[in-house]
Design a protein around this motif. Sequence first.
Motif, PDB file in Angstrom:
ATOM      1  N   PRO A  17       0.820  -1.206   0.000  1.00 31.83           N
ATOM      2  CA  PRO A  17       0.000   0.000   0.000  1.00 31.83           C
ATOM      3  C   PRO A  17       0.857   1.261   0.000  1.00 31.83           C
ATOM      4  O   PRO A  17       1.942   1.277   0.557  1.00 31.83           O
ATOM      5  CB  PRO A  17      -0.812  -0.119   1.286  1.00 31.83           C
ATOM      6  CG  PRO A  17      -0.043  -1.042   2.149  1.00 31.83           C
ATOM      7  CD  PRO A  17       0.707  -1.964   1.245  1.00 31.83           C
ATOM      8  N   SER A  18       0.346   2.311  -0.624  1.00 37.89           N
ATOM      9  CA  SER A  18       1.066   3.581  -0.685  1.00 37.89           C
ATOM     10  C   SER A  18       0.939   4.382   0.591  1.00 37.89           C
ATOM     11  O   SER A  18       1.759   5.244   0.863  1.00 37.89           O
ATOM     12  CB  SER A  18       0.540   4.423  -1.849  1.00 37.89           C
ATOM     13  OG  SER A  18       0.806   3.790  -3.075  1.00 37.89           O
ATOM     14  N   PHE A  19      -0.107   4.125   1.370  1.00 36.15           N
ATOM     15  CA  PHE A  19      -0.364   4.920   2.563  1.00 36.15           C
ATOM     16  C   PHE A  19      -0.402   4.020   3.786  1.00 36.15           C
ATOM     17  O   PHE A  19      -0.736   2.849   3.706  1.00 36.15           O
ATOM     18  CB  PHE A  19      -1.685   5.686   2.411  1.00 36.15           C
ATOM     19  CG  PHE A  19      -1.635   6.711   1.327  1.00 36.15           C
ATOM     20  CD1 PHE A  19      -1.176   7.992   1.584  1.00 36.15           C
ATOM     21  CD2 PHE A  19      -2.009   6.396   0.033  1.00 36.15           C
ATOM     22  CE1 PHE A  19      -1.101   8.941   0.583  1.00 36.15           C
ATOM     23  CE2 PHE A  19      -1.939   7.329  -0.983  1.00 36.15           C
ATOM     24  CZ  PHE A  19      -1.489   8.608  -0.702  1.00 36.15           C
ATOM     25  N   SER A  20      -0.091   4.617   4.927  1.00 39.57           N
ATOM     26  CA  SER A  20      -0.050   3.862   6.176  1.00 39.57           C
ATOM     27  C   SER A  20      -1.443   3.353   6.551  1.00 39.57           C
ATOM     28  O   SER A  20      -2.463   3.838   6.059  1.00 39.57           O
ATOM     29  CB  SER A  20       0.472   4.757   7.307  1.00 39.57           C
ATOM     30  OG  SER A  20      -0.487   5.754   7.599  1.00 39.57           O
ATOM     31  N   LEU A  21      -1.459   2.404   7.443  1.00 42.79           N
ATOM     32  CA  LEU A  21      -2.721   1.860   7.930  1.00 42.79           C
ATOM     33  C   LEU A  21      -3.561   2.945   8.601  1.00 42.79           C
ATOM     34  O   LEU A  21      -4.779   3.023   8.397  1.00 42.79           O
ATOM     35  CB  LEU A  21      -2.449   0.702   8.901  1.00 42.79           C
ATOM     36  CG  LEU A  21      -3.667  -0.016   9.452  1.00 42.79           C
ATOM     37  CD1 LEU A  21      -4.493  -0.627   8.326  1.00 42.79           C
ATOM     38  CD2 LEU A  21      -3.245  -1.089  10.434  1.00 42.79           C
ATOM     39  N   ALA A  22      -2.931   3.806   9.389  1.00 48.84           N
ATOM     40  CA  ALA A  22      -3.652   4.890  10.064  1.00 48.84           C
ATOM     41  C   ALA A  22      -4.284   5.847   9.049  1.00 48.84           C
ATOM     42  O   ALA A  22      -5.430   6.274   9.220  1.00 48.84           O
ATOM     43  CB  ALA A  22      -2.716   5.657  10.997  1.00 48.84           C
ATOM     44  N   ARG A  24      -5.155   5.140   5.920  1.00 48.33           N
ATOM     45  CA  ARG A  24      -6.262   4.424   5.262  1.00 48.33           C
ATOM     46  C   ARG A  24      -7.467   4.310   6.187  1.00 48.33           C
ATOM     47  O   ARG A  24      -8.607   4.461   5.750  1.00 48.33           O
ATOM     48  CB  ARG A  24      -5.798   3.049   4.788  1.00 48.33           C
ATOM     49  CG  ARG A  24      -4.831   3.159   3.602  1.00 48.33           C
ATOM     50  CD  ARG A  24      -4.339   1.824   3.130  1.00 48.33           C
ATOM     51  NE  ARG A  24      -3.323   1.354   4.079  1.00 48.33           N
ATOM     52  CZ  ARG A  24      -3.040   0.089   4.295  1.00 48.33           C
ATOM     53  NH1 ARG A  24      -3.681  -0.868   3.658  1.00 48.33           N
ATOM     54  NH2 ARG A  24      -2.110  -0.236   5.158  1.00 48.33           N
ATOM     55  N   PHE A  25      -7.226   4.083   7.484  1.00 46.90           N
ATOM     56  CA  PHE A  25      -8.329   3.992   8.438  1.00 46.90           C
ATOM     57  C   PHE A  25      -9.065   5.324   8.530  1.00 46.90           C
ATOM     58  O   PHE A  25     -10.296   5.363   8.568  1.00 46.90           O
ATOM     59  CB  PHE A  25      -7.818   3.568   9.823  1.00 46.90           C
ATOM     60  CG  PHE A  25      -8.913   3.522  10.847  1.00 46.90           C
ATOM     61  CD1 PHE A  25      -9.833   2.485  10.847  1.00 46.90           C
ATOM     62  CD2 PHE A  25      -9.040   4.532  11.785  1.00 46.90           C
ATOM     63  CE1 PHE A  25     -10.860   2.454  11.772  1.00 46.90           C
ATOM     64  CE2 PHE A  25     -10.056   4.511  12.716  1.00 46.90           C
ATOM     65  CZ  PHE A  25     -10.973   3.462  12.711  1.00 46.90           C
ATOM     66  N   ILE A  28     -11.321   5.669   5.549  1.00 42.15           N
ATOM     67  CA  ILE A  28     -12.488   4.784   5.657  1.00 42.15           C
ATOM     68  C   ILE A  28     -13.488   5.343   6.662  1.00 42.15           C
ATOM     69  O   ILE A  28     -14.699   5.341   6.415  1.00 42.15           O
ATOM     70  CB  ILE A  28     -12.041   3.354   6.038  1.00 42.15           C
ATOM     71  CG1 ILE A  28     -11.326   2.702   4.865  1.00 42.15           C
ATOM     72  CG2 ILE A  28     -13.231   2.508   6.476  1.00 42.15           C
ATOM     73  CD1 ILE A  28     -10.602   1.421   5.217  1.00 42.15           C
ATOM     74  N   LEU A  29     -12.987   5.818   7.798  1.00 41.29           N
ATOM     75  CA  LEU A  29     -13.862   6.396   8.808  1.00 41.29           C
ATOM     76  C   LEU A  29     -14.603   7.609   8.253  1.00 41.29           C
ATOM     77  O   LEU A  29     -15.820   7.750   8.432  1.00 41.29           O
ATOM     78  CB  LEU A  29     -13.066   6.775  10.055  1.00 41.29           C
ATOM     79  CG  LEU A  29     -13.868   7.392  11.200  1.00 41.29           C
ATOM     80  CD1 LEU A  29     -14.910   6.408  11.718  1.00 41.29           C
ATOM     81  CD2 LEU A  29     -12.928   7.821  12.324  1.00 41.29           C
ATOM     82  N   PHE A  30     -13.892   8.486   7.544  1.00 40.33           N
ATOM     83  CA  PHE A  30     -14.549   9.650   6.951  1.00 40.33           C
ATOM     84  C   PHE A  30     -15.624   9.213   5.965  1.00 40.33           C
ATOM     85  O   PHE A  30     -16.743   9.746   5.983  1.00 40.33           O
ATOM     86  CB  PHE A  30     -13.549  10.577   6.248  1.00 40.33           C
ATOM     87  CG  PHE A  30     -14.242  11.586   5.377  1.00 40.33           C
ATOM     88  CD1 PHE A  30     -14.950  12.633   5.954  1.00 40.33           C
ATOM     89  CD2 PHE A  30     -14.240  11.464   4.003  1.00 40.33           C
ATOM     90  CE1 PHE A  30     -15.633  13.554   5.161  1.00 40.33           C
ATOM     91  CE2 PHE A  30     -14.913  12.374   3.206  1.00 40.33           C
ATOM     92  CZ  PHE A  30     -15.614  13.424   3.781  1.00 40.33           C
ATOM     93  N   LYS A  31     -15.308   8.269   5.114  1.00 41.88           N
ATOM     94  CA  LYS A  31     -16.285   7.820   4.113  1.00 41.88           C
ATOM     95  C   LYS A  31     -17.540   7.263   4.786  1.00 41.88           C
ATOM     96  O   LYS A  31     -18.663   7.539   4.352  1.00 41.88           O
ATOM     97  CB  LYS A  31     -15.667   6.789   3.188  1.00 41.88           C
ATOM     98  CG  LYS A  31     -16.538   6.458   2.006  1.00 41.88           C
ATOM     99  CD  LYS A  31     -15.729   5.859   0.890  1.00 41.88           C
ATOM    100  CE  LYS A  31     -16.578   5.653  -0.322  1.00 41.88           C
ATOM    101  NZ  LYS A  31     -16.395   6.632  -1.351  1.00 41.88           N
ATOM    102  N   ALA A  32     -17.368   6.510   5.865  1.00 43.63           N
ATOM    103  CA  ALA A  32     -18.517   5.962   6.592  1.00 43.63           C
ATOM    104  C   ALA A  32     -19.349   7.078   7.218  1.00 43.63           C
ATOM    105  O   ALA A  32     -20.584   7.079   7.107  1.00 43.63           O
ATOM    106  CB  ALA A  32     -18.044   4.979   7.657  1.00 43.63           C
ATOM    107  N   TYR A  74      -9.681  12.774   0.943  1.00 43.49           N
ATOM    108  CA  TYR A  74      -8.978  12.998   2.213  1.00 43.49           C
ATOM    109  C   TYR A  74      -9.222  14.438   2.646  1.00 43.49           C
ATOM    110  O   TYR A  74      -8.499  15.347   2.221  1.00 43.49           O
ATOM    111  CB  TYR A  74      -7.485  12.718   2.022  1.00 43.49           C
ATOM    112  CG  TYR A  74      -6.657  12.652   3.278  1.00 43.49           C
ATOM    113  CD1 TYR A  74      -6.989  11.801   4.327  1.00 43.49           C
ATOM    114  CD2 TYR A  74      -5.518  13.433   3.406  1.00 43.49           C
ATOM    115  CE1 TYR A  74      -6.212  11.742   5.466  1.00 43.49           C
ATOM    116  CE2 TYR A  74      -4.727  13.370   4.540  1.00 43.49           C
ATOM    117  CZ  TYR A  74      -5.079  12.523   5.566  1.00 43.49           C
ATOM    118  OH  TYR A  74      -4.305  12.457   6.694  1.00 43.49           O
ATOM    119  N   PRO A  75     -10.245  14.699   3.469  1.00 43.01           N
ATOM    120  CA  PRO A  75     -10.635  16.062   3.812  1.00 43.01           C
ATOM    121  C   PRO A  75      -9.514  16.931   4.387  1.00 43.01           C
ATOM    122  O   PRO A  75      -9.508  18.142   4.190  1.00 43.01           O
ATOM    123  CB  PRO A  75     -11.738  15.875   4.853  1.00 43.01           C
ATOM    124  CG  PRO A  75     -12.210  14.497   4.681  1.00 43.01           C
ATOM    125  CD  PRO A  75     -11.077  13.702   4.123  1.00 43.01           C
TER     126      PRO A  75
END
Length: 138
Positions: A17-22, A24-25, A28-32, A74-75
């Motif tokens: 992955p290009s981005f860290s787990l944090a 990406r999380f 995902i949280l923003f999208k939800a 990514y806001p």
Amino acid sequence: MIKSLDVKGSGTFAGAPSFSLAHRFERILFKAVWCLFARWTPPPLRLWRNLILRAFGAKIHETANVYASAQIWYPRNLTMGPYSTLGPAVHCYCMDQISLGAYVVVSQRAHLCCGTHDIRKSDFQLMVAPSYIGRDAW
């Protein structure tokens, strides 16, 4: 603090992955949150949508308008000046900073993108650059 781009050591060509787990999380949280609390809102509830975007790090002027159907990657990388607008179904792929000046209109279904890949290198590394749309642009 999560960096807007943290891809230096990853091997994206090898499938890493290009981005860290944090990072990406957070996306995902923003999208939800956006889907549950903003995506269905009518146009007059722009202040509510702005509040959600600010909670995720966007720098949005109180008079800015983001339509509910706009997609923001990514806001934290979004800045909007007074009376600027992201129209219906706009894709704001802000891998790096996207800044809209005052009185900017990004029309429906437009796509703003700050990322690409270096096709000259074998690791096909992700590259980003900021984008600024100046005052009174459409």
